[in-house]
Write an enzyme that holds these catalytic residues in place. Structure first.
Site, short mmCIF file in Angstrom:
data_model
loop_
_atom_site.label_atom_id
_atom_site.label_comp_id
_atom_site.label_asym_id
_atom_site.label_seq_id
_atom_site.Cartn_x
_atom_site.Cartn_y
_atom_site.Cartn_z
N THR A 18 29.34 28.57 31.39
CA THR A 18 29.89 28.95 32.70
C THR A 18 28.76 29.18 33.70
OG1 THR A 18 31.59 30.15 31.45
CG2 THR A 18 31.51 30.53 33.81
N ARG A 22 22.73 30.14 27.84
CA ARG A 22 22.54 31.51 27.34
C ARG A 22 22.48 31.50 25.83
NH1 ARG A 22 26.28 35.15 31.29
NH2 ARG A 22 25.18 34.38 33.10
N HIS A 114 25.08 39.95 32.48
CA HIS A 114 25.58 41.23 31.97
C HIS A 114 25.40 41.36 30.46
CE1 HIS A 114 28.47 38.05 31.74
NE2 HIS A 114 29.03 38.67 30.74
N ASP A 278 25.17 44.50 37.89
CA ASP A 278 24.88 44.06 36.52
C ASP A 278 23.42 43.63 36.35
OD1 ASP A 278 24.98 41.65 37.91
OD2 ASP A 278 25.80 40.54 36.20
N ASP A 280 21.67 40.89 36.55
CA ASP A 280 21.02 40.08 37.59
C ASP A 280 21.53 40.43 38.98
OD1 ASP A 280 23.47 38.96 36.85
OD2 ASP A 280 22.88 36.93 37.42
N GLU A 364 35.89 36.74 41.99
CA GLU A 364 36.40 36.57 40.63
C GLU A 364 36.81 37.93 40.09
OE1 GLU A 364 34.62 33.21 38.16
OE2 GLU A 364 32.86 34.22 38.94
N SER A 366 36.06 39.11 37.39
CA SER A 366 35.00 39.63 36.53
C SER A 366 33.94 40.38 37.34
CB SER A 366 34.36 38.47 35.77
OG SER A 366 33.96 37.45 36.68
N ARG A 498 39.62 35.50 26.30
CA ARG A 498 39.96 36.36 27.43
C ARG A 498 41.44 36.16 27.75
NH1 ARG A 498 34.98 38.01 28.56
NH2 ARG A 498 33.29 36.60 29.14
C1 VG1 Z 1 32.08 35.19 32.82
C2 VG1 Z 1 33.14 35.56 33.85
C3 VG1 Z 1 33.06 34.61 35.03
C4 VG1 Z 1 31.64 34.64 35.62
C5 VG1 Z 1 30.62 34.35 34.53
C6 VG1 Z 1 29.20 34.49 35.01
O1 VG1 Z 1 32.31 33.89 32.35
O2 VG1 Z 1 34.42 35.55 33.28
O3 VG1 Z 1 34.02 34.96 35.98
O4 VG1 Z 1 31.51 33.70 36.64
O5 VG1 Z 1 30.79 35.24 33.43
O6 VG1 Z 1 28.97 35.78 35.50
P1 VG1 Z 1 33.06 33.57 30.96
O7 VG1 Z 1 33.00 32.09 30.80
O8 VG1 Z 1 32.37 34.35 29.91
O9 VG1 Z 1 34.46 34.09 31.15
V1 VG1 Z 1 27.40 36.39 35.44
O10 VG1 Z 1 27.40 37.85 36.22
O11 VG1 Z 1 27.11 36.16 33.88
O12 VG1 Z 1 26.38 35.20 36.20
CO CO Z 2 25.53 38.53 36.60
#
Ligand code: VG1
Ligand code: CO
Length: 545
Positions: A18, A22, A114, A278, A280, A364, A366, A498
């Site tokens: 996403t 990572r 995060h 968070d 970053d 979002e 999140s 999720r």
């Molecule tokens: C999660 C969140 C998504 C967000 C992504 C990156 O992704 O649900 O909304 O854009 O993290 O956020 P996933 O695929 O785990 O649901 V961050 O703050 O990691 O750049």
């Molecule tokens: Co982040």
């Protein structure tokens, strides 16, 4: 200085998720692992010779060594200049701001956001393009394809490490390296958007705030802006020093992980306003006294009140939200007579809409909110937006949200995360759900809930026509309630399911219900349809926000 060409062999697990690639730190520490990804990126970037790249990260363990590796490789690959944040630090929104303000070619962000850090924690790398935003899927897929065939990479022989702690220009081979103040560009941008005089007056009048930077990269930004430029008392920012392991915590600003902030915001003696960001610093949580704002509501409240803030006085062109985010923003868009776009999860899908001037605010569920000022979500920006609203309205956080509900109705909302599910089981659950889709439409589930529409979300970008399929199974009920199921694309251990739950209450005045109670029927239906407990072997979701 001599350019080395080093033989390597391809890794099979370097597909960006996403938000970039990572993995566990230990995975990134394998010989050639980071180098392969970086060379694959450079290999697919057209005409990068002589160009300027921005590099920085959230300061987690492995950040400094990764920066040095990237600097040597950028020099060997012919980049003209790298702008790197002092200490190797740059928040995600600051990278976006620096790319845009200095018209850089692109940027590399080192972060696992995060996710926990430290030697046993996670690390990550992400590429942002010249508009300041995350690379779109066609680029991330091209990088991945290249990682599958790569056989060599380029670096410099005998290049000493750059001194990351001294501002100013240095050289590595032919390439210039400018070590920049990580906060300066960003702080300037915030002053162009918000009413700093009004916010200064709010603090001067004795109002109090607590900003929890969660020992992550947001600390220096929050201290400079809140305690420096706005005159908030020293101590307003807590956990403000970036630590390599975030103090052993999960730098995730939500009620489940930011428990210290939630506790501090409870009771009559609590500050007027609480917030957190968070790892970053692109996420934000907004808290009032004994009152937590859901991210979906936060986006809707900001949109409804945008013209009260200088940077948005001219109004909004449109709003964009990710598909699982509640429909609270849609109600505002409708009232304002502007479009509301529904995109797949991840900030990369907002870029085209922002570039085309079709959307001004994005969000979002999140804990991510942002606007066209950069091309990333922006934690401190959202906090300043709220602070600006508190200052000009004189209201409390709770009063602003309750007034919003009274006008637009309330969207009860919760996300249930089932973490550490064996991948085969999570895949089986999703396959089972997808197989049922044709039979779900029209089905009655009791509690007055009948499915109006059941599908697997597919998205065609309205600007460039790019198509993304299989973005999550969604059930919409005739009363507007929704259940969405999708698998996370940011985890590093097993799969995370999720489940997103939403129910609309048109007239919420006078009957506050606890969220989980308001959503109980939907929670039960989600398990009945997907067989969550049966597939995962777990009784309850691990994280509920
Ligand atoms: C999660 C969140 C998504 C967000 C992504 C990156 O992704 O649900 O909304 O854009 O993290 O956020 P996933 O695929 O785990 O649901 V961050 O703050 O990691 O750049
Ligand atoms: Co982040």
């Amino acid at each position: 200085m001599k350019i080395l060409t080093i033989a390597t062999r391809a890794f099979s697990d370097q597909r960006p998720g996403t938000s970039g690639l990572r993995k566990k730190v230990t995975v990134f520490q394998q010989a050639h692992y980071l180098e392969n990804f970086v060379q694959s990126l450079f290999d697919i970037l057209p005409e990068h010779a002589g160009q300027t790249l921005v590099v920085g990260g959230d300061g987690r363990y492995h950040n400094r060594s990764a920066v040095q590796t990237i600097l040597r490789m950028a020099a060997a690959n012919g980049f003209g200049k790298v702008l790197v944040g002092c200490g190797g630090l740059l928040s995600t929104p600051a990278v976006s701001a620096v790319i845009r303000r200095r018209a850089a070619y692109g940027g590399i962000i080192l972060s696992a956001s995060h996710n926990p850090g430290g030697p046993d924690g996670d690390f990550g790398i992400k590429y942002n393009i010249g508009n300041g935003g995350p690379a779109p899927e066609k680029i991330t897929e091209a990088i991945y394809a290249r990682t599958r065939t790569i056989s060599e990479y380029h670096s410099l022989a005998d290049a000493a490490d750059i001194d990351l702690d001294t501002l100013g220009r240095q050289h590595i081979g032919e390439m210039e390296v400018d070590v920049i103040d990580p906060v300066a560009d960003y702080a300037e941008l915030m002053q162009e958007l918000f009413d700093f005089d009004a916010m200064r007056a709010w603090f001067a009048a004795g109002k109090r705030m607590r900003f929890d930077a969660m020992s992550a990269v947001g600390g220096p930004y929050a201290k400079t802006i809140l305690e420096g430029l706005l005159g908030a008392p020293v101590g307003t920012v807590v956990n403000g020093e970036p630590l390599e392991d975030f103090g052993g915590h999960h730098p995730d600003p939500n009620p489940a992980h930011a428990t210290e902030l939630i506790a501090a915001m409870s009771g009559a003696q609590a500050p007027d306003f609480g917030a957190a960001s968070d790892g970053d610093a692109d996420r934000n949580m907004i808290v009032g006294r004994d009152f937590v704002v859901t991210p979906s509501d936060s986006l809707a409240v900001l949109a409804a009140n945008a013209t009260r803030v200088p940077g948005y006085r001219a109004g909004l062109a449109g709003i964009a939200r990710s598909m699982p985010t509640s429909c609270a923003a849609d109600a505002v868009a409708k009232a304002l007579g502007i479009p509301c776009y529904e995109t797949p999860t991840g900030w990369k899908f907002f870029g085209t809409l922002l570039d085309a001037g079709r959307a001004t605010l994005c969000g979002e569920e999140s804990y991510g909110t942002g606007s066209n000022h950069v091309r990333e979500k922006d934690g401190l920006w959202a906090v300043l937006f709220w602070l600006n609203l508190l200052a000009v309205s004189g209201e409390s956080v709770e009063a602003l949200v309750r007034a919003h509900w009274a006008r637009f109705g309330r969207h009860y909302y919760s996300r249930h995360d089932w973490e550490g599910v064996p991948s085969e089981r999570a895949d089986a659950l999703m396959t089972g759900l997808r197989a049922q889709l044709p039979s779900l439409a029209g089905r009655e589930f009791g509690h007055g809930l009948r499915v109006a529409q059941a599908d697997d979300f597919a998205y065609t970008d309205p600007v460039d026509g790019a198509v993304s399929t299989s973005q999550g199974v969604r059930l919409r009920f005739t009363d507007g309630s929704r259940i969405v199921f999708r698998l996370s694309g940011t985890g590093t251990e097993g799969a995370t399911l999720r489940v997103y739950l939403e129910r609309y209450e048109p007239d919420p005045t006078g009957h506050d219900q606890p969220t989980q109670e308001a959503l109980a029927a939907l929670i039960e239906i989600a398990d009945r349809v997907a067989g969550i407990r049966q597939h995962t072997g777990m009784e309850v979701a691990g994280v509920i926000t």
